[in-house]
Motif scaffolding. Structure first.
Motif, PDB file in Angstrom:
ATOM      1  N   GLY A  26      20.606  47.486   4.741  1.00  0.00           N
ATOM      2  CA  GLY A  26      19.765  46.333   4.442  1.00  0.00           C
ATOM      3  C   GLY A  26      19.300  45.634   5.698  1.00  0.00           C
ATOM      4  O   GLY A  26      19.890  45.782   6.772  1.00  0.00           O
ATOM      5  N   GLU A  27      18.229  44.875   5.576  1.00  0.00           N
ATOM      6  CA  GLU A  27      17.714  44.123   6.720  1.00  0.00           C
ATOM      7  C   GLU A  27      18.621  42.931   6.994  1.00  0.00           C
ATOM      8  O   GLU A  27      18.934  42.147   6.096  1.00  0.00           O
ATOM      9  CB  GLU A  27      16.291  43.650   6.465  1.00  0.00           C
ATOM     10  CG  GLU A  27      15.710  42.950   7.667  1.00  0.00           C
ATOM     11  CD  GLU A  27      14.267  42.507   7.471  1.00  0.00           C
ATOM     12  OE1 GLU A  27      13.752  41.840   8.383  1.00  0.00           O
ATOM     13  OE2 GLU A  27      13.678  42.817   6.422  1.00  0.00           O
ATOM     14  N   CYS A  57      22.728  39.838   5.749  1.00  0.00           N
ATOM     15  CA  CYS A  57      22.003  40.990   5.219  1.00  0.00           C
ATOM     16  C   CYS A  57      21.368  40.604   3.886  1.00  0.00           C
ATOM     17  O   CYS A  57      21.860  39.726   3.181  1.00  0.00           O
ATOM     18  CB  CYS A  57      22.970  42.155   5.009  1.00  0.00           C
ATOM     19  SG  CYS A  57      22.175  43.650   4.359  1.00  0.00           S
ATOM     20  N   GLU A  58      20.318  41.302   3.537  1.00  0.00           N
ATOM     21  CA  GLU A  58      19.662  41.034   2.258  1.00  0.00           C
ATOM     22  C   GLU A  58      20.601  41.305   1.078  1.00  0.00           C
ATOM     23  O   GLU A  58      20.387  40.784  -0.007  1.00  0.00           O
ATOM     24  CB  GLU A  58      18.368  41.830   2.136  1.00  0.00           C
ATOM     25  CG  GLU A  58      18.533  43.323   2.241  1.00  0.00           C
ATOM     26  CD  GLU A  58      17.207  44.046   2.432  1.00  0.00           C
ATOM     27  OE1 GLU A  58      16.149  43.400   2.524  1.00  0.00           O
ATOM     28  OE2 GLU A  58      17.247  45.281   2.504  1.00  0.00           O
TER      29      GLU A  58
END
Length: 152
Positions: A26-27, A57-58
């Motif tokens: 995840g970003e 994180c997303e």
């Protein structure tokens, strides 16, 4: 000196952003403490007036950021992993602190020696042995290793 993420280029922040240990893809972005702890106003500002920042994180996993550099404290983790890491620190930190006092070492030197010992106990590469980057299972192993050492 107060660090503000706005002082960094997006590329620079991406360069120091950690990889998420919870979802591994995840970003991960930098967020202010209010995003992580919206109901804990007492955490929103340090004694020196600076704002704590977190890498999130997303997927919802997160970790803190160093106050002067914004480098991450390990890797973002879910609640169970964060708890296991806290338990690992509670078991490990008194050992290296005792070594520091006993041998008259600096905290940095004693912690380094402690991590070298811990890596050998866990049969891990010393360069990869850092509680803030461990899985929950590895962090639980730290607790066991430290408990066994104290009991002998």
């Amino acid at each position: 000196m107060h660090i503000d993420p706005g002082d960094f280029t997006p590329e620079a922040l991406k360069g120091i952003a950690p990889r998420c240990s919870a979802c591994s893809g995840g970003e991960v972005t930098l967020v202010a403490v209010q995003v992580i702890y919206p109901n804990r106003r007492d955490l929103w500002q340090r004694d020196d007036g600076s704002t704590p920042w977190y890498w999130r994180c997303e997927c919802g996993a997160y970790c803190g950021a160093h106050r002067d550099t914004l480098k991450p404290f390990g890797t973002p983790a879910d609640a169970a992993t964060r708890q296991a890491r806290m338990d690992a620190h509670a078991a490990f930190d008194p050992l290296w602190r005792r070594k520091m006092r006993k041998d008259g070492l600096s905290a940095s030197k004693a912690r380094g020696k402690g991590y070298k010992w811990l890596a050998a106990q866990l049969e891990m590469d010393p360069k990869l042995c850092h509680i803030g980057e461990m899985t929950a299972a590895d962090a639980r192993r730290v607790v066991d290793v430290c408990r066994n050492w104290r009991e002998r």
